[in-house]
Design an enzyme around this catalytic site. Structure first.
Site, PDB file in Angstrom:
ATOM      1  CE  LYS A 122      -4.536  -1.381   1.913  1.00 51.69           C
ATOM      2  NZ  LYS A 122      -5.410  -1.375   3.153  1.00 51.69           N
ATOM      3  CE  LYS A 206      -8.935 -10.195  -3.337  1.00 54.13           C
ATOM      4  NZ  LYS A 206      -8.595 -10.056  -2.082  1.00 54.13           N
ATOM      5  CE  LYS A 209     -12.187  -0.890  -1.885  1.00 56.56           C
ATOM      6  NZ  LYS A 209     -12.667  -1.259  -0.479  1.00 56.56           N
TER       7      LYS A 209
END
Ligand code: TRP
Length: 344
Positions: A122, A206, A209
């Site tokens: 991240k 995967k 969003k």
């Protein structure tokens, strides 16, 4: 501590999990998390929250955050979570999470956090520009879980490491403060690899969003026409469906669609193949579209209904927060005593 204090945790089983209010929910969240929560609420005391404290580890628009929190709560309820069974609440409404998190910051070691792969992903190339909160994110997660002495935590594969850290913190706290068995060492309930929902555009990624293509995912708020259109456009191969799971394994897109069908229908992939082997996607896709619309369109509709009347939703969250505080406060009182704080 009395002589009889148990060395291992002896409290009742309890489930806890949460989802961040940082974007629209999709089919992957629905099958991987929400449906699972709904099932668990009938079996164990269940706490499900909206992780808004975690969401602000990266920038969130203050004008949008409360509404995003309501959206997750609406999705929980629309998926079948029952506020009379499960405790549903916003994380920030229960101050004990943040308070215990500070104490855990002083229990966890820098070396443990340095190993967390999610922070590395991240924070990317600019670690020094990340918030400190993003770094200590897993410590807050440990506090979320342990403030309720939760024993079972349904999460995705990507959260396994955070659960290991939670166990390490629980163990070190119990040891350092001479309180054997005070905190449980919670177990992750990881979804099986079969339940992993992949992108409709790329069977090796995967469903997410953050994918720029909206056609890669089915959002919980998509209407019936959009759901059907996305399934029709989903990437596939030209072969008919095979007889066996083994023959499906090398065909990522086909495998994903069969997996979605199975999960929505409550069947195994083998059962789906038994019905559709030898049939092409010209037959399978319309059947899947019909099933997906039947299962998901009502969830979206219910969500829109709940969001259209925020007073009802807010009352549910306020009540849930109150119930959560009642469960969290005694843990924190005991923790303060164990740590030796004045007045505890
Ligand atoms: N980190 C979790 C996720 O991104 C969300 C989360 C925060 C959570 N606190 C939690 C999940 C506690 C389970 C238990 O999916």
């Amino acid at each position: 501590m009395t002589d009889q204090a148990p060395v291992t945790y002896a409290g009742p089983p309890r489930v806890l999990s949460g989802v961040q209010p940082s974007g629209a929910l999709h089919l992957g969240n629905y099958l991987g998390a929400l449906v699972k929560f709904t099932r668990l609420q009938h079996e164990i005391d269940t706490f499900i929250f909206v992780a808004d404290l975690h969401a602000i580890t990266v920038w969130q628009d203050p004008a949008a955050l409360a509404q995003q929190t309501r959206e997750i709560a609406a999705a929980y309820i629309a998926s079948g979570l029952d506020p009379d069974k499960a405790t549903i609440f916003p994380q920030s409404a229960v101050r004990e999470h943040a308070e215990l998190s500070w104490i855990f910051n002083c229990v966890a070691r820098l070396g443990w956090l340095d190993r967390m792969t999610q922070f590395k992903e991240k924070s990317g190339k600019h670690k020094e520009r990340s918030s400190v909160g993003l770094y200590t994110y897993p410590v807050l997660q440990a506090a979320d879980i342990l403030v309720y002495k939760a024993t079972h935590v349904p999460v995705g594969e990507d959260q396994k490491q955070h659960l290991e850290l939670t166990r390490d913190i629980a163990q070190k706290f119990n040891h350092d403060f001479n309180a054997p068995g005070f905190f449980p060492l919670p177990d992750p309930l990881i979804q099986g690899p079969g339940a992993r929902v992949m992108s409709l555009r790329d069977g090796s990624a995967k469903m997410s969003k953050s994918d720029p293509s909206d056609y890669s995912r089915i959002n919980l708020t998509d209407d019936a026409d959009t759901i059907a259109a996305k399934i029709k456009k989903a990437r596939t191969d030209p072969e008919p469906l095979p007889e066996t799971i083994e023959d499906l394994a090398a065909r990522a897109e086909a495998d994903n669609l069969v997996g979605i069908f199975a999960a929505l229908a409550g069947k195994t992939k083998a059962e789906v193949l038994a019905e559709y082997a030898g049939k092409g996607f010209g037959t399978f896709k319309p059947a899947l579209a019909e099933l997906a619309v039947e299962k998901l369109a009502p969830v979206g509709e219910k969500m829109r209904g709940l969001l259209g009347d925020p007073a009802v939703l807010d009352a549910i969250l306020a009540k849930g927060a109150e119930k959560a505080r009642e469960a969290a406060a005694p843990t924190l009182a005991e923790v303060k005593k164990l740590v030796g704080f004045w007045g505890a």
